[in-house]
Design a protein around this motif. Structure first.
Motif, PDB file in Angstrom:
ATOM      1  N   SER A   1      59.640 -22.532 -96.747  1.00 43.09           N
ATOM      2  CA  SER A   1      58.780 -22.508 -98.317  1.00 43.09           C
ATOM      3  C   SER A   1      58.009 -23.113 -98.990  1.00 43.09           C
ATOM      4  O   SER A   1      57.276 -23.858 -99.174  1.00 43.09           O
ATOM      5  N   ALA A   2      58.219 -23.636-100.276  1.00 46.25           N
ATOM      6  CA  ALA A   2      58.408 -24.710-100.786  1.00 46.25           C
ATOM      7  C   ALA A   2      57.395 -26.208-100.154  1.00 46.25           C
ATOM      8  O   ALA A   2      56.285 -26.723-100.943  1.00 46.25           O
ATOM      9  N   ALA A   3      58.964 -26.829 -99.529  1.00 46.11           N
ATOM     10  CA  ALA A   3      58.314 -27.865 -98.817  1.00 46.11           C
ATOM     11  C   ALA A   3      56.846 -27.787 -97.550  1.00 46.11           C
ATOM     12  O   ALA A   3      55.774 -28.388 -97.704  1.00 46.11           O
ATOM     13  N   LEU A   4      56.431 -26.535 -96.852  1.00 47.68           N
ATOM     14  CA  LEU A   4      55.463 -25.831 -96.304  1.00 47.68           C
ATOM     15  C   LEU A   4      54.044 -25.985 -97.108  1.00 47.68           C
ATOM     16  O   LEU A   4      53.434 -26.156 -96.704  1.00 47.68           O
ATOM     17  N   GLN A   5      54.397 -25.788 -97.992  1.00 51.34           N
ATOM     18  CA  GLN A   5      53.341 -25.124 -99.666  1.00 51.34           C
ATOM     19  C   GLN A   5      53.213 -26.332 -99.885  1.00 51.34           C
ATOM     20  O   GLN A   5      51.612 -27.046 -99.765  1.00 51.34           O
ATOM     21  N   GLU A   6      53.952 -27.683-100.107  1.00 46.49           N
ATOM     22  CA  GLU A   6      54.110 -28.555-100.425  1.00 46.49           C
ATOM     23  C   GLU A   6      52.489 -29.915 -99.403  1.00 46.49           C
ATOM     24  O   GLU A   6      51.238 -30.384 -99.959  1.00 46.49           O
ATOM     25  N   ILE A   7      52.682 -29.538 -98.054  1.00 47.48           N
ATOM     26  CA  ILE A   7      52.269 -30.326 -97.185  1.00 47.48           C
ATOM     27  C   ILE A   7      51.536 -29.970 -96.915  1.00 47.48           C
ATOM     28  O   ILE A   7      50.019 -30.362 -97.080  1.00 47.48           O
ATOM     29  N   ALA A   8      50.759 -28.204 -96.641  1.00 44.32           N
ATOM     30  CA  ALA A   8      50.036 -27.993 -96.650  1.00 44.32           C
ATOM     31  C   ALA A   8      49.080 -28.003 -97.486  1.00 44.32           C
ATOM     32  O   ALA A   8      47.519 -28.383 -97.310  1.00 44.32           O
ATOM     33  N   GLU A   9      48.186 -28.525 -99.159  1.00 41.05           N
ATOM     34  CA  GLU A   9      48.071 -28.843 -99.875  1.00 41.05           C
ATOM     35  C   GLU A   9      47.368 -30.434 -99.678  1.00 41.05           C
ATOM     36  O   GLU A   9      45.989 -30.730-100.099  1.00 41.05           O
ATOM     37  N   GLU A  10      48.224 -31.122 -99.566  1.00 41.40           N
ATOM     38  CA  GLU A  10      48.239 -32.612 -99.377  1.00 41.40           C
ATOM     39  C   GLU A  10      47.642 -32.543 -97.939  1.00 41.40           C
ATOM     40  O   GLU A  10      46.690 -33.367 -98.307  1.00 41.40           O
TER      41      GLU A  10
ATOM     42  N   ALA B   1      49.533 -38.507 -88.318  1.00 40.29           N
ATOM     43  CA  ALA B   1      51.484 -39.317 -87.767  1.00 40.29           C
ATOM     44  C   ALA B   1      52.212 -38.879 -89.198  1.00 40.29           C
ATOM     45  O   ALA B   1      53.587 -38.626 -89.188  1.00 40.29           O
ATOM     46  N   GLN B   2      52.540 -39.670 -90.285  1.00 44.98           N
ATOM     47  CA  GLN B   2      53.055 -38.925 -91.493  1.00 44.98           C
ATOM     48  C   GLN B   2      53.099 -37.652 -91.566  1.00 44.98           C
ATOM     49  O   GLN B   2      54.478 -37.321 -92.220  1.00 44.98           O
ATOM     50  N   GLY B   3      52.471 -36.875 -91.207  1.00 44.71           N
ATOM     51  CA  GLY B   3      52.318 -35.116 -91.703  1.00 44.71           C
ATOM     52  C   GLY B   3      53.225 -35.134 -90.719  1.00 44.71           C
ATOM     53  O   GLY B   3      54.658 -34.180 -90.665  1.00 44.71           O
ATOM     54  N   LEU B   4      53.864 -35.273 -89.102  1.00 43.88           N
ATOM     55  CA  LEU B   4      54.286 -34.546 -88.328  1.00 43.88           C
ATOM     56  C   LEU B   4      56.007 -36.308 -89.092  1.00 43.88           C
ATOM     57  O   LEU B   4      55.815 -35.029 -88.294  1.00 43.88           O
ATOM     58  N   GLU B   5      56.167 -37.036 -89.405  1.00 36.66           N
ATOM     59  CA  GLU B   5      57.074 -36.750 -89.566  1.00 36.66           C
ATOM     60  C   GLU B   5      57.409 -36.525 -91.062  1.00 36.66           C
ATOM     61  O   GLU B   5      59.260 -35.853 -90.425  1.00 36.66           O
ATOM     62  N   ARG B   6      57.381 -35.991 -91.714  1.00 33.64           N
ATOM     63  CA  ARG B   6      57.612 -34.868 -92.633  1.00 33.64           C
ATOM     64  C   ARG B   6      57.968 -33.349 -92.129  1.00 33.64           C
ATOM     65  O   ARG B   6      58.567 -33.222 -92.967  1.00 33.64           O
ATOM     66  N   LEU B   7      56.909 -33.202 -91.317  1.00 35.84           N
ATOM     67  CA  LEU B   7      57.181 -31.630 -90.788  1.00 35.84           C
ATOM     68  C   LEU B   7      58.611 -31.480 -90.440  1.00 35.84           C
ATOM     69  O   LEU B   7      59.500 -30.813 -90.114  1.00 35.84           O
ATOM     70  N   HIS B   8      58.680 -32.915 -89.080  1.00 35.64           N
ATOM     71  CA  HIS B   8      60.064 -33.741 -88.600  1.00 35.64           C
ATOM     72  C   HIS B   8      61.138 -33.298 -89.315  1.00 35.64           C
ATOM     73  O   HIS B   8      62.162 -32.461 -88.554  1.00 35.64           O
TER      74      HIS B   8
ATOM     75  N   GLN C   1      49.096 -29.156 -86.725  1.00 40.98           N
ATOM     76  CA  GLN C   1      48.629 -27.683 -87.433  1.00 40.98           C
ATOM     77  C   GLN C   1      49.603 -27.660 -86.216  1.00 40.98           C
ATOM     78  O   GLN C   1      50.281 -26.578 -87.367  1.00 40.98           O
ATOM     79  N   ILE C   2      49.612 -27.502 -85.856  1.00 38.20           N
ATOM     80  CA  ILE C   2      50.284 -26.699 -84.332  1.00 38.20           C
ATOM     81  C   ILE C   2      51.827 -26.174 -84.837  1.00 38.20           C
ATOM     82  O   ILE C   2      52.406 -25.562 -84.935  1.00 38.20           O
ATOM     83  N   LEU C   3      52.063 -27.277 -85.161  1.00 38.53           N
ATOM     84  CA  LEU C   3      53.479 -27.242 -85.857  1.00 38.53           C
ATOM     85  C   LEU C   3      53.637 -26.885 -87.173  1.00 38.53           C
ATOM     86  O   LEU C   3      55.035 -25.574 -87.042  1.00 38.53           O
ATOM     87  N   PHE C   4      52.925 -27.141 -87.935  1.00 36.07           N
ATOM     88  CA  PHE C   4      52.379 -26.667 -89.340  1.00 36.07           C
ATOM     89  C   PHE C   4      52.607 -24.787 -89.217  1.00 36.07           C
ATOM     90  O   PHE C   4      53.653 -24.252 -89.855  1.00 36.07           O
ATOM     91  N   ASP C   5      52.370 -25.019 -88.722  1.00 40.48           N
ATOM     92  CA  ASP C   5      51.561 -22.772 -88.208  1.00 40.48           C
ATOM     93  C   ASP C   5      52.948 -22.139 -87.132  1.00 40.48           C
ATOM     94  O   ASP C   5      53.036 -21.229 -88.436  1.00 40.48           O
ATOM     95  N   SER C   6      53.359 -23.321 -86.429  1.00 39.09           N
ATOM     96  CA  SER C   6      55.519 -22.567 -85.809  1.00 39.09           C
ATOM     97  C   SER C   6      55.898 -22.668 -87.252  1.00 39.09           C
ATOM     98  O   SER C   6      56.497 -20.758 -87.164  1.00 39.09           O
ATOM     99  N   MET C   7      55.851 -23.726 -87.969  1.00 38.99           N
ATOM    100  CA  MET C   7      57.277 -23.823 -89.052  1.00 38.99           C
ATOM    101  C   MET C   7      56.956 -22.615 -90.043  1.00 38.99           C
ATOM    102  O   MET C   7      57.869 -22.187 -90.314  1.00 38.99           O
ATOM    103  N   HIS C   8      55.645 -22.339 -89.997  1.00 34.47           N
ATOM    104  CA  HIS C   8      55.128 -21.092 -91.153  1.00 34.47           C
ATOM    105  C   HIS C   8      55.459 -19.683 -91.045  1.00 34.47           C
ATOM    106  O   HIS C   8      56.062 -19.015 -91.558  1.00 34.47           O
TER     107      HIS C   8
END
Length: 245
Positions: free
Chosen positions: A220-229, A7-14, A201-208
């Motif tokens: 780019s940088a934010a998505l890499q950080e979220i992917a690792e976390e 849920a927190q991951g979704l907030e960070r992506l949004h 996962q779907i939102l992350f993939d789509s944003m990538h």
């Protein structure tokens, strides 16, 4: 190991989807414009999934999850093919318009169609759009083969059973107990993948994917950080396989 807080991951992506996002879109780039539309289609389908989850109705989200998945996979394809993908989509639209025109005529609805809509319909049909060798890959089944997504193909097959009128969708509300049937008014089982995990996962993939269509690729940088976390796997592009005919 503790489960990630999806849920927190979704907030960070949004939070990355800012109000000035349009400034990163080249208005002359057809793939970027189509990608914009598909990306926000995904975002809003996932909103519906999350709302259903909040209301305790995850089982009703199969059509939304399926649509989000299809749009995300198609977004990968759009990034790979660029302008060629848009040409293929235009040709597909033309075929759809031909079918619609025939249906309008068969139903005797010509007088109920506005002049503007009529002109758009026949204008599209009149366009000369050549065929493309990659047309077959536009279908979801072919894209799953093209990107060698065997695990996701299995998920898609299962999810599709609950998005259409099948025996599987009916069995969500009854159980065979041998000599009798146990009937339910609420689904007996819910989503194949927990809602928040699926949405992340779907939102992350789509944003990538969409990030690659934007000027400067601002995420780019934010998505890499979220992917690792969150232990997310970056989508694979450019290694597509040509499916069998």
């Amino acid at each position: 190991m503790a489960e990630p807080d999806y849920a927190q991951g979704l907030e960070r992506l949004h939070a990355l989807i800012s109000g000035d996002l349009h400034e990163h879109i080249d208005p002359l780039s057809r793939p970027a414009i189509v990608g914009w539309g598909w990306f926000f289609q995904i975002v809003h389908q996932l909103y519906a999934v999350q709302r259903g989850h909040q209301d305790g109705h995850c089982g009703s989200g199969a059509p939304n999850r399926r649509s989000a998945f299809e749009h995300a996979l198609s977004l990968f394809w759009l990034v790979d093919l660029g302008d060629d993908a848009v040409d293929i989509l235009n040709r597909a639209l033309q075929e759809d318009q031909k079918q619609l025109a025939n249906l309008v005529k068969a139903a005797g609805l010509e007088q109920k169609v506005s002049e503007e809509a009529y002109q758009v319909l026949w204008g599209t049909i009149a366009e000369s759009i050549p065929s493309h060798p990659e047309e077959g890959t536009r279908k979801i089944s072919q894209l799953l083969k093209k990107y060698d997504l065997k695990e996701l193909a299995t998920y898609y097959c299962v999810e599709s059973r609950f998005a259409h009128p099948t025996l599987s969708s009916a069995q969500m509300f009854f159980a065979d107990r041998g000599e009798t049937y146990e009937l339910h008014q609420l689904p007996r089982f819910e989503e194949a993948i927990p809602c928040h995990q699926f949405c992340v996962q779907i939102l992350f993939d789509s944003m990538h994917a969409f990030n690659r269509l934007m000027l400067g690729q601002p995420w780019s940088a934010a998505l890499q950080e979220i992917a690792e976390e969150y232990g997310l796997t970056l989508p694979i592009y450019g290694d597509a396989q040509t499916p069998d005919a």
